[in-house]
Every structure is written in C-alpha cells, then in structure tokens.
Motif scaffolding. Structure first.
Motif, PDB file in Angstrom:
ATOM      1  N   SER A  52       0.836  -1.208   0.000  1.00  0.00           N
ATOM      2  CA  SER A  52       0.000   0.000   0.000  1.00  0.00           C
ATOM      3  C   SER A  52       0.867   1.252   0.000  1.00  0.00           C
ATOM      4  O   SER A  52       2.029   1.218   0.414  1.00  0.00           O
ATOM      5  CB  SER A  52      -0.913   0.004   1.228  1.00  0.00           C
ATOM      6  N   ASP A  53       0.277   2.351  -0.455  1.00  0.00           N
ATOM      7  CA  ASP A  53       0.968   3.634  -0.493  1.00  0.00           C
ATOM      8  C   ASP A  53       1.479   3.989   0.906  1.00  0.00           C
ATOM      9  O   ASP A  53       0.710   4.007   1.865  1.00  0.00           O
ATOM     10  CB  ASP A  53       0.018   4.712  -1.006  1.00  0.00           C
ATOM     11  N   GLY A  54       2.756   4.227   1.016  1.00  0.00           N
ATOM     12  CA  GLY A  54       3.348   4.572   2.306  1.00  0.00           C
ATOM     13  C   GLY A  54       3.443   3.408   3.269  1.00  0.00           C
ATOM     14  O   GLY A  54       3.662   3.605   4.462  1.00  0.00           O
ATOM     15  N   GLU A  56       1.119   1.644   4.446  1.00  0.00           N
ATOM     16  CA  GLU A  56       0.069   1.861   5.443  1.00  0.00           C
ATOM     17  C   GLU A  56      -1.274   1.605   4.773  1.00  0.00           C
ATOM     18  O   GLU A  56      -1.463   1.930   3.610  1.00  0.00           O
ATOM     19  CB  GLU A  56       0.142   3.299   5.947  1.00  0.00           C
TER      20      GLU A  56
END
Length: 114
Positions: A52-54, A56
């Motif tokens: 996931s993005d980051g 997170e």
C-alpha cells in the motif's frame, strides 16, 4: 574379507560455533513472533500493507482482499501488532495499520551468516 579403513570422524561432528546463539528467553520471544507470521491470512495482510501507499492501509481496505469478516481481520491485525510487525493509528472512525520499520529484519537476520 577386505578390512575397512577406520576414519576419524570426530572433527566433522564437533564443529565450533562461529557466532552467538539464541538464549532461551530470546528463543521464546522469537517463537512468539514467528507464530504470528505462521498464518496465511496474516502473511497476506502484511503483504497488502507493505504494498500500500506509504506501507500503510486502512482496515476497511484489508477486509475484502482476504475475504474474512471485519472482526476476524481485526483479530489478525491485533496479533501482528502485538508481535511488533504493525502499528495502529486511529483517524476518525477508521484504524490504519503501518509496517514497523525493520520488524521483518530481526527475523531474517537470525538466519544470515556474516
């Protein structure tokens, strides 16, 4: 009958240790940690968060990919959090989970020779 040659094998079976081994306490802690990873759903959840993005993800984005109910997913996320792989933060009514930097490194480093 041909006599067999006797070979000294003591050197082969008594190799010295080249690094520190796990203490009983560390082995107990590592076993607890690895038990958290020894579940296909938890591995998938870690994979989804990592992708996931980051690194997170919101719990709402983790339910459908694993095909389990929200309480079951929350249980798995709690186990991963308690084992030190994820952190949890609350934003409004949603919980977000993020990878703990280096958490997977401590497991892999046990088996790396230097």
């Amino acid at each position: 009958m041909i006599p067999l040659e006797v070979t000294d094998v003591t050197a082969a079976c008594c190799t010295p240790l080249v690094r520190e081994t796990l203490s009983p306490e560390d082995a107990e802690q590592l076993a607890h940690t690895m038990k958290a990873l020894a579940d296909p759903t938890r591995l998938r959840l870690l994979s989804i968060v990592a992708a996931s993005d980051g690194a997170e993800a919101c719990v709402c984005d983790l339910i459908d990919p694993v095909g389990l109910s929200q309480p079951t997913v929350s249980h798995h996320l709690k186990v991963l959090s308690e084992a030190g792989f994820l952190t949890r933060s609350k934003r409004g009514t949603w919980a977000y989970y993020a990878l703990v930097p280096g958490a997977l490194d401590r497991v892999s480093q046990l088996f790396v020779t230097s």
